[in-house]
Design a protein around this motif. Structure first.
Motif, PDB file in Angstrom:
ATOM      1  N   ASN A  31       0.886  -1.161   0.000  1.00 11.44           N
ATOM      2  CA  ASN A  31       0.000   0.000   0.000  1.00 11.44           C
ATOM      3  C   ASN A  31       0.928   1.216   0.000  1.00 11.44           C
ATOM      4  O   ASN A  31       1.566   1.502   1.019  1.00 11.44           O
ATOM      5  CB  ASN A  31      -0.896  -0.031   1.236  1.00 11.44           C
ATOM      6  N   VAL A  32       1.035   1.903  -1.139  1.00 10.57           N
ATOM      7  CA  VAL A  32       2.009   2.982  -1.305  1.00 10.57           C
ATOM      8  C   VAL A  32       1.311   4.340  -1.300  1.00 10.57           C
ATOM      9  O   VAL A  32       0.310   4.537  -1.991  1.00 10.57           O
ATOM     10  CB  VAL A  32       2.795   2.822  -2.629  1.00 10.57           C
ATOM     11  N   GLU A  33       1.878   5.259  -0.536  1.00  7.16           N
ATOM     12  CA  GLU A  33       1.432   6.654  -0.557  1.00  7.16           C
ATOM     13  C   GLU A  33       2.616   7.508  -0.986  1.00  7.16           C
ATOM     14  O   GLU A  33       3.677   7.473  -0.352  1.00  7.16           O
ATOM     15  CB  GLU A  33       0.936   7.108   0.814  1.00  7.16           C
ATOM     16  N   ILE A  34       2.434   8.252  -2.074  1.00  5.75           N
ATOM     17  CA  ILE A  34       3.492   9.132  -2.560  1.00  5.75           C
ATOM     18  C   ILE A  34       3.216  10.535  -2.033  1.00  5.75           C
ATOM     19  O   ILE A  34       2.163  11.112  -2.294  1.00  5.75           O
ATOM     20  CB  ILE A  34       3.579   9.104  -4.097  1.00  5.75           C
ATOM     21  N   LEU A  35       4.167  11.031  -1.271  1.00  6.12           N
ATOM     22  CA  LEU A  35       4.049  12.356  -0.663  1.00  6.12           C
ATOM     23  C   LEU A  35       4.675  13.408  -1.564  1.00  6.12           C
ATOM     24  O   LEU A  35       5.572  13.125  -2.350  1.00  6.12           O
ATOM     25  CB  LEU A  35       4.748  12.379   0.691  1.00  6.12           C
ATOM     26  N   ASP A  36       4.211  14.639  -1.400  1.00  5.46           N
ATOM     27  CA  ASP A  36       4.769  15.803  -2.086  1.00  5.46           C
ATOM     28  C   ASP A  36       5.301  16.739  -1.005  1.00  5.46           C
ATOM     29  O   ASP A  36       4.535  17.160  -0.120  1.00  5.46           O
ATOM     30  CB  ASP A  36       3.672  16.493  -2.905  1.00  5.46           C
ATOM     31  N   LEU A  37       6.584  17.052  -1.060  1.00 10.93           N
ATOM     32  CA  LEU A  37       7.162  17.923  -0.028  1.00 10.93           C
ATOM     33  C   LEU A  37       6.476  19.274   0.050  1.00 10.93           C
ATOM     34  O   LEU A  37       6.486  19.915   1.101  1.00 10.93           O
ATOM     35  CB  LEU A  37       8.660  18.128  -0.266  1.00 10.93           C
ATOM     36  N   ASN A  38       5.856  19.718  -1.032  1.00 11.61           N
ATOM     37  CA  ASN A  38       5.148  20.991  -1.008  1.00 11.61           C
ATOM     38  C   ASN A  38       3.968  20.977  -0.050  1.00 11.61           C
ATOM     39  O   ASN A  38       3.512  22.032   0.388  1.00 11.61           O
ATOM     40  CB  ASN A  38       4.686  21.370  -2.418  1.00 11.61           C
ATOM     41  N   ASP A  39       3.477  19.800   0.299  1.00  8.88           N
ATOM     42  CA  ASP A  39       2.389  19.694   1.271  1.00  8.88           C
ATOM     43  C   ASP A  39       2.881  19.859   2.702  1.00  8.88           C
ATOM     44  O   ASP A  39       2.072  19.889   3.631  1.00  8.88           O
ATOM     45  CB  ASP A  39       1.675  18.339   1.135  1.00  8.88           C
ATOM     46  N   PHE A  40       4.196  19.947   2.870  1.00 11.27           N
ATOM     47  CA  PHE A  40       4.791  20.052   4.205  1.00 11.27           C
ATOM     48  C   PHE A  40       5.697  21.289   4.302  1.00 11.27           C
ATOM     49  O   PHE A  40       6.698  21.277   5.007  1.00 11.27           O
ATOM     50  CB  PHE A  40       5.580  18.784   4.530  1.00 11.27           C
ATOM     51  N   GLU A  41       5.326  22.324   3.594  1.00 18.21           N
ATOM     52  CA  GLU A  41       6.145  23.542   3.558  1.00 18.21           C
ATOM     53  C   GLU A  41       6.234  24.173   4.942  1.00 18.21           C
ATOM     54  O   GLU A  41       5.250  24.226   5.679  1.00 18.21           O
ATOM     55  CB  GLU A  41       5.548  24.532   2.564  1.00 18.21           C
ATOM     56  N   LEU A  42       7.427  24.649   5.260  1.00 17.60           N
ATOM     57  CA  LEU A  42       7.703  25.213   6.582  1.00 17.60           C
ATOM     58  C   LEU A  42       8.565  26.463   6.452  1.00 17.60           C
ATOM     59  O   LEU A  42       9.302  26.609   5.471  1.00 17.60           O
ATOM     60  CB  LEU A  42       8.470  24.186   7.426  1.00 17.60           C
ATOM     61  N   PRO A  43       8.510  27.336   7.468  1.00 23.17           N
ATOM     62  CA  PRO A  43       9.445  28.469   7.449  1.00 23.17           C
ATOM     63  C   PRO A  43      10.871  27.956   7.599  1.00 23.17           C
ATOM     64  O   PRO A  43      11.097  26.841   8.090  1.00 23.17           O
ATOM     65  CB  PRO A  43       9.027  29.291   8.680  1.00 23.17           C
ATOM     66  N   LEU A  44      11.818  28.748   7.182  1.00 22.06           N
ATOM     67  CA  LEU A  44      13.215  28.372   7.285  1.00 22.06           C
ATOM     68  C   LEU A  44      13.572  28.126   8.751  1.00 22.06           C
ATOM     69  O   LEU A  44      13.319  28.964   9.619  1.00 22.06           O
ATOM     70  CB  LEU A  44      14.101  29.475   6.692  1.00 22.06           C
ATOM     71  N   PHE A  45      14.150  26.947   9.019  1.00 20.08           N
ATOM     72  CA  PHE A  45      14.459  26.584  10.397  1.00 20.08           C
ATOM     73  C   PHE A  45      15.542  27.479  10.982  1.00 20.08           C
ATOM     74  O   PHE A  45      16.553  27.773  10.357  1.00 20.08           O
ATOM     75  CB  PHE A  45      14.929  25.127  10.509  1.00 20.08           C
ATOM     76  N   SER A  46      15.326  27.877  12.221  1.00 16.25           N
ATOM     77  CA  SER A  46      16.345  28.489  13.069  1.00 16.25           C
ATOM     78  C   SER A  46      15.889  28.292  14.507  1.00 16.25           C
ATOM     79  O   SER A  46      14.700  28.089  14.770  1.00 16.25           O
ATOM     80  CB  SER A  46      16.532  29.982  12.774  1.00 16.25           C
ATOM     81  N   GLU A  47      16.827  28.330  15.428  1.00 15.31           N
ATOM     82  CA  GLU A  47      16.451  28.192  16.834  1.00 15.31           C
ATOM     83  C   GLU A  47      15.530  29.329  17.259  1.00 15.31           C
ATOM     84  O   GLU A  47      14.600  29.115  18.044  1.00 15.31           O
ATOM     85  CB  GLU A  47      17.695  28.145  17.715  1.00 15.31           C
ATOM     86  N   ASP A  48      15.763  30.537  16.735  1.00 14.01           N
ATOM     87  CA  ASP A  48      14.896  31.669  17.070  1.00 14.01           C
ATOM     88  C   ASP A  48      13.478  31.423  16.575  1.00 14.01           C
ATOM     89  O   ASP A  48      12.503  31.679  17.294  1.00 14.01           O
ATOM     90  CB  ASP A  48      15.438  32.971  16.466  1.00 14.01           C
TER      91      ASP A  48
END
Length: 173
Positions: A31-48
């Motif tokens: 049972n395969v699910e193909i994900l799209d990274l665009n569905d998991f968009e996030l702000p640029l990581f930083s500790e702040d």
């Protein structure tokens, strides 16, 4: 078997998405699910940023997809010899929530590029580091010169040797 597959790219015309989609076609009983990274968009990581917003829902959702899977198949795009910014950013956010991002799942690592290098640099980096992040790497394969070795109309590899290698790698799941 539940399999999550994705291209480590945010391109809407990703050759790595075409490759990973073809690769999982060899998992007949999965049972395969193909994900799209665009569905998991996030702000640029930083500790702040992390202090300001906490753990983003999209990072939690991506980790939940991995948790629900028995195996993961990734095809890595190579940007200047390394991971794409979209993948690296998602990975960084996820690793702050769970350092074992891949949660002891079986993984197949793939990569391709238009050139003869076949994204081997990023594939080597991934194969070397993924076990530290909870991946049980079962196999890896680089496909060089994508447009020479992949039939866009048929969405399949045209080189018999590469096709056999891909089938063998995928059979490790």
């Amino acid at each position: 078997m539940k399999v999550i597959a994705f291209a480590a790219s945010s391109s809407s015309t990703s050759i790595n998405k075409q490759l990973v989609t073809h690769a999982v076609s060899y998992l007949a009983d999965a049972n395969v699910e193909i994900l799209d990274l665009n569905d998991f968009e996030l702000p640029l990581f930083s500790e702040d940023k992390e202090k300001a917003i906490g753990q983003p829902d999209n990072a939690k959702a991506f980790l939940a997809k991995i948790e629900q899977a028995d195996a993961v198949v990734v095809s890595f795009a190579e940007h200047n010899g390394s991971y794409s910014a979209a993948y690296k950013n998602l990975f960084d956010w996820c690793s702050r929530i769970n350092p074992k991002v891949y949660q002891d799942k079986a993984m197949i690592l793939l990569a391709t590029s238009p050139g003869p290098g076949g994204a081997k640099n990023v594939l080597a980096a991934a194969a070397g580091s993924m076990p530290f992040f909870g991946a049980e790497v079962k196999g890896s394969l680089s496909i060089p010169s994508f447009y020479d070795n992949f039939d866009l109309a048929q969405q399949s590899l045209v080189d018999d040797s590469l096709n056999g290698q891909l089938q063998q790698v995928m059979s490790a799941l």
